[in-house]
Design a protein around this motif. Structure first.
Motif, PDB file in Angstrom:
ATOM      1  N   ASN A 199      -5.639  -6.451  19.392  1.00 18.63           N
ATOM      2  CA  ASN A 199      -4.652  -7.121  20.234  1.00 18.63           C
ATOM      3  C   ASN A 199      -4.672  -8.627  19.991  1.00 18.63           C
ATOM      4  N   ALA A 200      -3.763  -9.335  20.654  1.00 27.30           N
ATOM      5  CA  ALA A 200      -3.524 -10.740  20.326  1.00 27.30           C
ATOM      6  C   ALA A 200      -4.771 -11.603  20.473  1.00 27.30           C
ATOM      7  N   SER A 201      -5.581 -11.348  21.481  1.00 28.47           N
ATOM      8  CA  SER A 201      -6.760 -12.183  21.693  1.00 28.47           C
ATOM      9  C   SER A 201      -7.921 -11.797  20.781  1.00 28.47           C
ATOM     10  N   PHE A 202      -7.887 -10.582  20.237  1.00 28.61           N
ATOM     11  CA  PHE A 202      -8.995 -10.089  19.421  1.00 28.61           C
ATOM     12  C   PHE A 202      -8.752 -10.300  17.920  1.00 28.61           C
ATOM     13  N   ALA A 203      -7.518 -10.168  17.484  1.00 29.91           N
ATOM     14  CA  ALA A 203      -7.199 -10.233  16.054  1.00 29.91           C
ATOM     15  C   ALA A 203      -7.497 -11.611  15.480  1.00 29.91           C
ATOM     16  N   ARG A 204      -7.849 -11.653  14.208  1.00 31.11           N
ATOM     17  CA  ARG A 204      -8.109 -12.904  13.509  1.00 31.11           C
ATOM     18  C   ARG A 204      -7.427 -12.878  12.143  1.00 31.11           C
ATOM     19  N   LEU A 205      -6.978 -14.064  11.716  1.00 31.82           N
ATOM     20  CA  LEU A 205      -6.291 -14.259  10.446  1.00 31.82           C
ATOM     21  C   LEU A 205      -7.015 -15.342   9.662  1.00 31.82           C
ATOM     22  N   SER A 206      -6.591 -15.546   8.418  1.00 33.51           N
ATOM     23  CA  SER A 206      -7.201 -16.601   7.619  1.00 33.51           C
ATOM     24  C   SER A 206      -6.155 -17.226   6.702  1.00 33.51           C
ATOM     25  N   VAL A 229       0.762 -19.465  21.757  1.00 32.57           N
ATOM     26  CA  VAL A 229       0.000 -18.951  20.620  1.00 32.57           C
ATOM     27  C   VAL A 229       0.027 -17.427  20.722  1.00 32.57           C
ATOM     28  N   LEU A 230       0.630 -16.802  19.735  1.00 32.98           N
ATOM     29  CA  LEU A 230       0.790 -15.347  19.765  1.00 32.98           C
ATOM     30  C   LEU A 230      -0.476 -14.641  19.304  1.00 32.98           C
ATOM     31  N   VAL A 231      -1.066 -15.118  18.209  1.00 31.04           N
ATOM     32  CA  VAL A 231      -2.264 -14.500  17.641  1.00 31.04           C
ATOM     33  C   VAL A 231      -3.181 -15.598  17.133  1.00 31.04           C
ATOM     34  N   GLY A 232      -4.496 -15.394  17.300  1.00 28.05           N
ATOM     35  CA  GLY A 232      -5.474 -16.298  16.713  1.00 28.05           C
ATOM     36  C   GLY A 232      -6.129 -17.211  17.721  1.00 28.05           C
ATOM     37  N   SER A 233      -7.149 -17.890  17.257  1.00 30.97           N
ATOM     38  CA  SER A 233      -7.912 -18.829  18.075  1.00 30.97           C
ATOM     39  C   SER A 233      -8.193 -20.067  17.230  1.00 30.97           C
ATOM     40  N   VAL A 234      -8.026 -21.247  17.811  1.00 26.09           N
ATOM     41  CA  VAL A 234      -8.191 -22.496  17.072  1.00 26.09           C
ATOM     42  C   VAL A 234      -9.572 -22.570  16.429  1.00 26.09           C
ATOM     43  N   GLY A 235      -9.607 -22.838  15.131  1.00 30.53           N
ATOM     44  CA  GLY A 235     -10.871 -23.021  14.428  1.00 30.53           C
ATOM     45  C   GLY A 235     -11.649 -21.757  14.159  1.00 30.53           C
ATOM     46  N   GLU A 236     -11.032 -20.590  14.351  1.00 28.57           N
ATOM     47  CA  GLU A 236     -11.766 -19.340  14.164  1.00 28.57           C
ATOM     48  C   GLU A 236     -10.982 -18.398  13.261  1.00 28.57           C
ATOM     49  N   ALA A 237     -11.185 -18.512  11.970  1.00 25.02           N
ATOM     50  CA  ALA A 237     -10.548 -17.625  11.002  1.00 25.02           C
ATOM     51  C   ALA A 237     -11.375 -16.350  10.876  1.00 25.02           C
ATOM     52  N   GLY A 238     -10.757 -15.304  10.366  1.00 27.97           N
ATOM     53  CA  GLY A 238     -11.462 -14.046  10.178  1.00 27.97           C
ATOM     54  C   GLY A 238     -10.506 -12.958   9.763  1.00 27.97           C
ATOM     55  N   ASN A 274      -1.819 -23.514   9.358  1.00 25.91           N
ATOM     56  CA  ASN A 274      -3.025 -23.645   8.545  1.00 25.91           C
ATOM     57  C   ASN A 274      -4.288 -23.354   9.324  1.00 25.91           C
ATOM     58  N   SER A 275      -4.206 -23.330  10.648  1.00 23.64           N
ATOM     59  CA  SER A 275      -5.386 -23.062  11.472  1.00 23.64           C
ATOM     60  C   SER A 275      -5.482 -21.596  11.876  1.00 23.64           C
ATOM     61  N   SER A 276      -4.783 -20.734  11.124  1.00 24.08           N
ATOM     62  CA  SER A 276      -4.840 -19.278  11.336  1.00 24.08           C
ATOM     63  C   SER A 276      -4.299 -18.871  12.696  1.00 24.08           C
ATOM     64  N   LEU A 277      -3.384 -19.659  13.237  1.00 19.30           N
ATOM     65  CA  LEU A 277      -2.679 -19.311  14.461  1.00 19.30           C
ATOM     66  C   LEU A 277      -1.246 -18.915  14.133  1.00 19.30           C
ATOM     67  N   ILE A 278      -0.705 -17.991  14.902  1.00 10.80           N
ATOM     68  CA  ILE A 278       0.716 -17.683  14.856  1.00 10.80           C
ATOM     69  C   ILE A 278       1.316 -18.134  16.178  1.00 10.80           C
ATOM     70  N   VAL A 279       2.340 -18.959  16.110  1.00 16.54           N
ATOM     71  CA  VAL A 279       2.982 -19.502  17.304  1.00 16.54           C
ATOM     72  C   VAL A 279       4.338 -18.827  17.483  1.00 16.54           C
ATOM     73  N   ASP A 280       4.615 -18.427  18.722  1.00 16.91           N
ATOM     74  CA  ASP A 280       5.859 -17.745  19.079  1.00 16.91           C
ATOM     75  C   ASP A 280       6.676 -18.699  19.952  1.00 16.91           C
ATOM     76  N   VAL A 281       7.908 -19.000  19.546  1.00 17.46           N
ATOM     77  CA  VAL A 281       8.733 -19.997  20.231  1.00 17.46           C
ATOM     78  C   VAL A 281       9.993 -19.337  20.765  1.00 17.46           C
ATOM     79  N   ALA A 282      10.277 -19.540  22.047  1.00 16.51           N
ATOM     80  CA  ALA A 282      11.529 -19.079  22.650  1.00 16.51           C
ATOM     81  C   ALA A 282      12.534 -20.228  22.619  1.00 16.51           C
ATOM     82  N   LEU A 283      13.728 -19.961  22.086  1.00 18.54           N
ATOM     83  CA  LEU A 283      14.755 -20.976  21.928  1.00 18.54           C
ATOM     84  C   LEU A 283      15.980 -20.627  22.774  1.00 18.54           C
TER      85      LEU A 283
END
Length: 327
Positions: free
Chosen positions: A194-201, A180-189, A149-158
């Motif tokens: 690339n992963a640090s630049f892209a934003r989701l909502s 955290v694969l994509v997104g920044s906490v509290g920053e939708a857009g 819900n915070s517009s982050l995508i999390v990548d988990v290795a199992l």
């Protein structure tokens, strides 16, 4: 409603997601309004003409359904499997031979259900403040992606965990690492890159493809996005020129633009706060201006288009179009 039984009598409350077992004979459903995980038996029907179809046999509650709450049911933990609790579970996916992975949204947790050995556990794989909305696991079981819900995508290795002698479980998976694969906490857009630049909502549903790319329902932007790992060395070209960069990959845009199918002729203008040389023209990934700098140029082509923050200002993030006053 909340009634178990046959196809004509069973009822649900705001069911959100469904997943089918490897055998194809069982479907699992997140019954969000009832805070439960339901199990649906599927029956194969063969007609006299030889055609095959499936119908619902019975519906029962697998676990949960005792009101909202948070309670695991571990081996020897004293809590019965059916007494485990969830709060507004949304997405779920099958994993490995025996697991269901559940986005337990109301509890802001990723839960794992062993449907054979009848246990419920929790994987701590989310940053603070993030609640899962979508989950998808790789076919080999070694990777999980979670939209939040915070517009982050999390990548988990199992990883598979060795079982002790005498343990009757078929298999046991554990978390090796997460990021955290994509997104920044509290920053939708809405930004590609690339992963640090892209934003989701308000990203919701997510699915891993066989190639490892992730398809994402970016609900806040009313868009379907694709997240893929790119080997940057494959897209480097010696120099920029007006006719394109001689790409051997996705696109062949001119410098100052980046390849993306959504734009006219497949080439988008490089956004402010970034620059697009040949790497971006071919791969579709704008390069963000580094921390300590900002960029106001549209269609920037090189690092020289990023300016250093003036004295008395700073910028701790990448991809910015302005600097902030020093505190």
């Amino acid at each position: 409603g909340f009634v178990n039984g046959g196809a004509g009598s069973a009822s649900f409350s705001f069911p959100r997601s469904i997943a089918v077992s490897q055998s194809g004979t069982t479907a699992y459903l997140s019954d969000t309004g009832n805070h439960a995980i339901r199990e649906i038996t599927l029956v194969q029907v063969v007609t006299a003409a030889g055609s095959v179809s499936w119908r619902v046999g019975t519906v029962r509650t697998l676990t949960g359904g005792n009101g909202p709450g948070f309670l695991d049911a571990a081996v020897g933990g004293g809590v019965a499997f059916g007494a485990a609790r969830f709060e507004s579970p949304q997405a779920l996916t099958t994993h490995g031979a025996v697991n269901l992975i559940v986005a337990d949204t109301g509890n802001a947790k990723v839960r794992v259900i062993d449907v054979v050995n009848r246990t419920v556990g929790t994987w701590d794989v989310l940053p603070s403040g993030a609640a899962p909305l979508g989950v998808s696991a790789a076919a080999n079981g070694a990777r999980l992606v979670v939209s939040t819900n915070s517009s982050l995508i999390v990548d988990v290795a199992l990883v598979l965990v060795p079982l002790p002698p005498g343990d009757a479980r078929q298999e046991l998976w554990g978390v090796a690492s997460w990021r955290v694969l994509v997104g920044s906490v509290g920053e939708a857009g809405f930004r590609d890159g690339n992963a640090s630049f892209a934003r989701l909502s308000a990203s919701s549903g997510i699915a891993l493809s066989a190639s490892g790319s992730a398809l994402l329902a970016d609900a806040g932007n009313r868009a379907v996005r694709v997240i893929e790992e790119v080997a940057s060395a494959a897209f480097q070209s010696p120099e920029c020129h007006a006719g394109g960069c001689g790409c051997q990959s996705l696109g062949n845009c001119s410098c100052g633009s980046f390849f993306a199918a959504k734009c006219e002729d497949g080439c988008c203008p490089c956004p402010r706060g970034s620059y697009c040389g040949c790497f971006s023209a071919c791969s579709g990934i704008p390069v963000p201006c580094p921390s300590g700098t900002f960029g106001t140029t549209l269609r920037g082509t090189s690092l020289s288009d990023c300016q250093a923050c003036p004295i008395g200002t700073y910028n701790a993030d990448v991809g910015r179009t302005a600097c902030s006053p020093c505190p």
